[in-house]
Scaffold this motif. Sequence first.
Motif, PDB file in Angstrom:
ATOM      1  N   THR A 108       0.819  -1.214   0.000  1.00 19.74           N
ATOM      2  CA  THR A 108       0.000   0.000   0.000  1.00 19.74           C
ATOM      3  C   THR A 108       0.856   1.268   0.000  1.00 19.74           C
ATOM      4  O   THR A 108       0.355   2.355   0.246  1.00 19.74           O
ATOM      5  N   THR A 111      -0.377   4.361  -2.063  1.00 22.87           N
ATOM      6  CA  THR A 111      -1.564   4.983  -1.464  1.00 22.87           C
ATOM      7  C   THR A 111      -1.179   5.778  -0.221  1.00 22.87           C
ATOM      8  O   THR A 111      -1.593   6.929  -0.049  1.00 22.87           O
ATOM      9  N   GLU A 114       0.682   9.042  -0.987  1.00 23.15           N
ATOM     10  CA  GLU A 114      -0.199  10.135  -1.415  1.00 23.15           C
ATOM     11  C   GLU A 114      -0.864  10.801  -0.220  1.00 23.15           C
ATOM     12  O   GLU A 114      -1.003  12.024  -0.187  1.00 23.15           O
TER      13      GLU A 114
END
Length: 178
Positions: A108, A111, A114
Amino acid sequence: MASERMADGHDGDRPEERLGERSAERQEVLPRPLDSIDRDILHILHTDGRASIRSVAERVHVSRANAYARINRLIDDGVIRGFGARINHERAGQGASAYITLKIVQNTWRTVREHLRTLPGASHIALVSGDFDVLLLVHTPDNRALRELVLTRLQSIPEVLSTRTLLVFEEDDLEPES
């Protein structure tokens, strides 16, 4: 051998050009090697990002046009990512600094990265190996804001499994002085 290259359509192509042809979806090009003049330019700009082209050219003993072209190539190649100011965070009202380690759900990273990019005061994010997955450096106005950032913002990211906060008591900028 030469006939194979000509038949192949790659007579005289550089390896990085062929790499780009082999993998259309992967547009990465191998970095060009830096010579001593490029390294000297990087050192000068690292020390003083406000140095003029004329000054850089004189110090590395090339023409202004050559220095300008080299700097632009270094920018285009992604060697130089930008120019900025070195900030004294305490004097800028960011008196609390901390390194925060994060354990995240496997696969992850993109993600999570970000989410971390949007955090106020985040100044460095790194995917690392070891006992944790991510190392984050933040600067906040005070410990109350730091607490809020960790407990409310970071721990609310679904992919973050755990955090550990390491307060910075004193720091020293190792960047060269201009």
